[in-house]
Design a protein around this motif. Structure first.
Motif, mmCIF file in Angstrom:
data_model
loop_
_atom_site.group_PDB
_atom_site.id
_atom_site.type_symbol
_atom_site.label_atom_id
_atom_site.label_comp_id
_atom_site.label_asym_id
_atom_site.label_seq_id
_atom_site.Cartn_x
_atom_site.Cartn_y
_atom_site.Cartn_z
ATOM 1 N N ILE A 206 103.707 59.041 51.600
ATOM 2 C CA ILE A 206 103.279 58.491 51.096
ATOM 3 C C ILE A 206 103.900 57.523 52.878
ATOM 4 O O ILE A 206 102.951 56.626 53.928
ATOM 5 N N GLU A 207 104.794 57.267 53.564
ATOM 6 C CA GLU A 207 105.469 56.681 54.666
ATOM 7 C C GLU A 207 104.592 56.584 55.748
ATOM 8 O O GLU A 207 104.493 56.065 56.559
ATOM 9 N N THR A 208 104.294 57.919 55.853
ATOM 10 C CA THR A 208 102.728 58.678 57.068
ATOM 11 C C THR A 208 101.531 58.392 57.003
ATOM 12 O O THR A 208 100.589 58.706 57.649
ATOM 13 N N ALA A 209 100.847 57.981 55.668
ATOM 14 C CA ALA A 209 99.753 58.531 55.465
ATOM 15 C C ALA A 209 99.026 56.919 56.176
ATOM 16 O O ALA A 209 97.828 57.786 56.824
ATOM 17 N N ALA A 210 99.085 56.794 56.680
ATOM 18 C CA ALA A 210 98.231 55.186 57.140
ATOM 19 C C ALA A 210 98.047 55.590 58.305
ATOM 20 O O ALA A 210 96.800 55.742 59.166
ATOM 21 N N ARG A 211 99.186 56.231 59.428
ATOM 22 C CA ARG A 211 99.400 56.918 59.956
ATOM 23 C C ARG A 211 98.380 58.600 60.287
ATOM 24 O O ARG A 211 97.415 58.660 61.646
ATOM 25 N N PHE A 212 98.323 59.387 59.271
ATOM 26 C CA PHE A 212 97.529 60.684 59.006
ATOM 27 C C PHE A 212 96.150 60.501 59.110
ATOM 28 O O PHE A 212 95.272 60.701 59.425
ATOM 29 N N GLU A 213 96.135 58.984 58.242
ATOM 30 C CA GLU A 213 94.641 58.542 57.795
ATOM 31 C C GLU A 213 93.774 58.102 59.667
ATOM 32 O O GLU A 213 92.914 58.401 59.189
ATOM 33 N N LYS A 214 94.955 57.174 60.311
ATOM 34 C CA LYS A 214 94.370 56.804 61.340
ATOM 35 C C LYS A 214 93.489 58.233 62.602
ATOM 36 O O LYS A 214 92.862 57.679 62.941
ATOM 37 N N GLU A 215 94.796 59.551 62.370
ATOM 38 C CA GLU A 215 94.582 60.539 63.459
ATOM 39 C C GLU A 215 92.935 60.970 62.610
ATOM 40 O O GLU A 215 92.126 61.418 63.643
ATOM 41 N N LEU A 216 93.062 61.575 61.428
ATOM 42 C CA LEU A 216 91.867 61.663 60.927
ATOM 43 C C LEU A 216 90.699 61.173 61.393
ATOM 44 O O LEU A 216 89.649 61.654 61.903
ATOM 45 N N ALA A 217 90.405 59.569 60.957
ATOM 46 C CA ALA A 217 89.468 58.801 61.552
ATOM 47 C C ALA A 217 88.745 59.127 62.726
ATOM 48 O O ALA A 217 88.034 59.303 63.392
ATOM 49 N N GLY A 218 89.707 59.140 63.662
ATOM 50 C CA GLY A 218 89.790 59.326 65.256
ATOM 51 C C GLY A 218 89.433 60.544 65.289
ATOM 52 O O GLY A 218 88.661 61.187 66.504
ATOM 53 N N MET A 219 89.037 61.854 64.678
ATOM 54 C CA MET A 219 88.679 62.890 65.124
ATOM 55 C C MET A 219 86.775 63.119 64.469
ATOM 56 O O MET A 219 86.475 64.658 63.506
ATOM 57 N N GLU A 220 86.488 62.482 63.529
ATOM 58 C CA GLU A 220 84.845 62.551 62.429
ATOM 59 C C GLU A 220 84.200 62.914 63.896
ATOM 60 O O GLU A 220 83.398 63.151 63.821
ATOM 61 N N HIS A 221 84.000 61.897 65.228
ATOM 62 C CA HIS A 221 83.275 63.559 66.446
ATOM 63 C C HIS A 221 83.422 64.743 66.612
ATOM 64 O O HIS A 221 82.462 65.484 66.598
ATOM 65 N N LEU A 222 84.235 65.364 65.767
ATOM 66 C CA LEU A 222 84.681 66.901 65.539
ATOM 67 C C LEU A 222 84.062 67.343 63.989
ATOM 68 O O LEU A 222 84.319 68.217 63.856
ATOM 69 N N ASN A 223 82.834 66.581 63.658
ATOM 70 C CA ASN A 223 82.791 66.714 61.838
ATOM 71 C C ASN A 223 83.934 66.976 61.016
ATOM 72 O O ASN A 223 83.524 68.265 59.821
ATOM 73 N N ILE A 224 85.298 65.650 61.006
ATOM 74 C CA ILE A 224 86.255 65.898 60.435
ATOM 75 C C ILE A 224 85.347 64.788 59.210
ATOM 76 O O ILE A 224 85.963 63.887 59.513
ATOM 77 N N THR A 225 85.184 65.311 58.122
ATOM 78 C CA THR A 225 85.056 64.050 57.177
ATOM 79 C C THR A 225 86.353 64.296 55.863
ATOM 80 O O THR A 225 87.228 65.377 55.651
ATOM 81 N N PHE A 226 87.075 63.044 55.608
ATOM 82 C CA PHE A 226 87.693 63.195 54.529
ATOM 83 C C PHE A 226 87.570 62.099 53.088
ATOM 84 O O PHE A 226 86.496 60.769 53.830
ATOM 85 N N LYS A 227 88.377 62.285 52.737
ATOM 86 C CA LYS A 227 87.991 61.334 50.951
ATOM 87 C C LYS A 227 89.709 61.461 50.706
ATOM 88 O O LYS A 227 90.316 62.050 50.499
ATOM 89 N N LYS A 228 89.545 59.917 50.398
ATOM 90 C CA LYS A 228 91.276 59.433 50.151
ATOM 91 C C LYS A 228 91.255 59.960 48.527
ATOM 92 O O LYS A 228 90.623 59.098 48.107
ATOM 93 N N LEU A 229 92.254 60.057 47.987
ATOM 94 C CA LEU A 229 92.820 60.608 46.637
ATOM 95 C C LEU A 229 93.530 59.904 46.013
ATOM 96 O O LEU A 229 94.059 58.282 47.177
ATOM 97 N N GLU A 230 93.675 59.687 44.904
ATOM 98 C CA GLU A 230 95.361 58.832 44.658
ATOM 99 C C GLU A 230 96.422 58.932 44.635
ATOM 100 O O GLU A 230 96.662 60.685 45.895
ATOM 101 N N GLU A 231 97.505 58.621 44.772
ATOM 102 C CA GLU A 231 98.687 59.074 44.243
ATOM 103 C C GLU A 231 99.404 59.507 43.330
ATOM 104 O O GLU A 231 98.774 60.527 42.459
ATOM 105 N N HIS A 232 100.167 61.135 43.840
ATOM 106 C CA HIS A 232 100.539 62.191 43.703
ATOM 107 C C HIS A 232 102.199 62.283 43.525
ATOM 108 O O HIS A 232 103.123 61.483 44.337
ATOM 109 N N PHE A 233 103.088 63.235 42.747
ATOM 110 C CA PHE A 233 104.262 62.794 43.130
ATOM 111 C C PHE A 233 104.183 64.962 43.659
ATOM 112 O O PHE A 233 103.807 65.539 42.691
ATOM 113 N N ILE A 234 105.289 64.870 44.400
ATOM 114 C CA ILE A 234 105.377 66.927 44.389
ATOM 115 C C ILE A 234 106.608 67.356 44.498
ATOM 116 O O ILE A 234 107.455 66.131 45.667
ATOM 117 N N ALA A 235 107.365 67.993 44.713
ATOM 118 C CA ALA A 235 108.647 68.697 44.403
ATOM 119 C C ALA A 235 108.456 68.544 46.543
ATOM 120 O O ALA A 235 107.947 69.923 46.395
#
Length: 204
Positions: free
Chosen positions: A174-203
């Motif tokens: 969660i702490e780095t999610a916003a920065r990760f989204e920004k990086e992904l958005a900047g790669m759309e010219h490489l035909n990289i698409t993404f969907k933001k899904l729900e929050e979750h918990f992992i070990a």
């Protein structure tokens, strides 16, 4: 919060009564019930099968029962140990064989709490962290770019599908999610698409 890595058993005697503790993972009430029924089948002649469980890190849900012991002397001490150790998605069943000597309310609280605590102290605990899930789709030639993202953000790949394109479901802290989204958005010219899904918990 923590989940447990392994199932644990404990046992001790108190003034003739035998207490058997069982700690195990349980993410759903059905999963807990299966384990409980298995223990009841294994120890059908026990005097009591008392328990407590905690589930769902996002909105913790908990339950306990005294199974015939005086109110508040068995299930609650078990549950309180789970809460004290901040353990979730787990349950503890304490099986008692009555030994002929009454322990009194305080004695029961101490005994059931001890059976639960012994299990938790022996368990391997795994930290649970909040994450945001994403689905990423991209062509094969840019896989190196995605791998760099996975490494730099410490992403956990939850699912992968290799068809005409590659589709990954990843978990990002969660702490780095916003920065990760920004990086992904900047790669759309490489035909990289993404969907933001729900929050979750992992070990973690």
């Amino acid at each position: 919060m923590f989940s447990i890595k392994n199932s644990i058993e404990s046992s001790f005697r108190e003034r003739g009564s035998k207490f058997l503790g069982f700690l195990f993972s349980a993410e759903t009430e059905d999963a807990f019930s299966d384990q409980l029924n298995s223990l009841k089948s294994k120890y059908p002649d026990a005097t009591h099968h008392c328990y407590g469980w905690r589930m769902n890190p996002a909105q913790p849900k908990e339950f306990s029962t005294d199974d015939g012991e005086p109110s508040g002397t068995a299930g609650l001490p078990i549950l309180n140990q789970l809460k004290s150790f901040e353990v979730i998605n787990a349950g503890i069943v304490v099986v008692r064989y009555y030994g002929g000597t009454k322990l009194g309310k305080s004695g029961l609280i101490e005994a059931y709490g001890l059976a639960a605590r012994q299990c938790l102290e022996a368990a391997s605990l795994i930290s649970i962290k909040p994450v945001r899930l994403y689905e990423i789709q991209y062509p094969y030639p840019v896989e190196n770019n995605i791998q760099q993202l996975i490494n730099s953000f410490g992403l956990k790949v939850m699912e992968s599908e290799y068809l005409e394109h590659i589709t990954l479901k990843v978990a990002c802290s969660i702490e780095t999610a916003a920065r990760f989204e920004k990086e992904l958005a900047g790669m759309e010219h490489l035909n990289i698409t993404f969907k933001k899904l729900e929050e979750h918990f992992i070990a973690g």
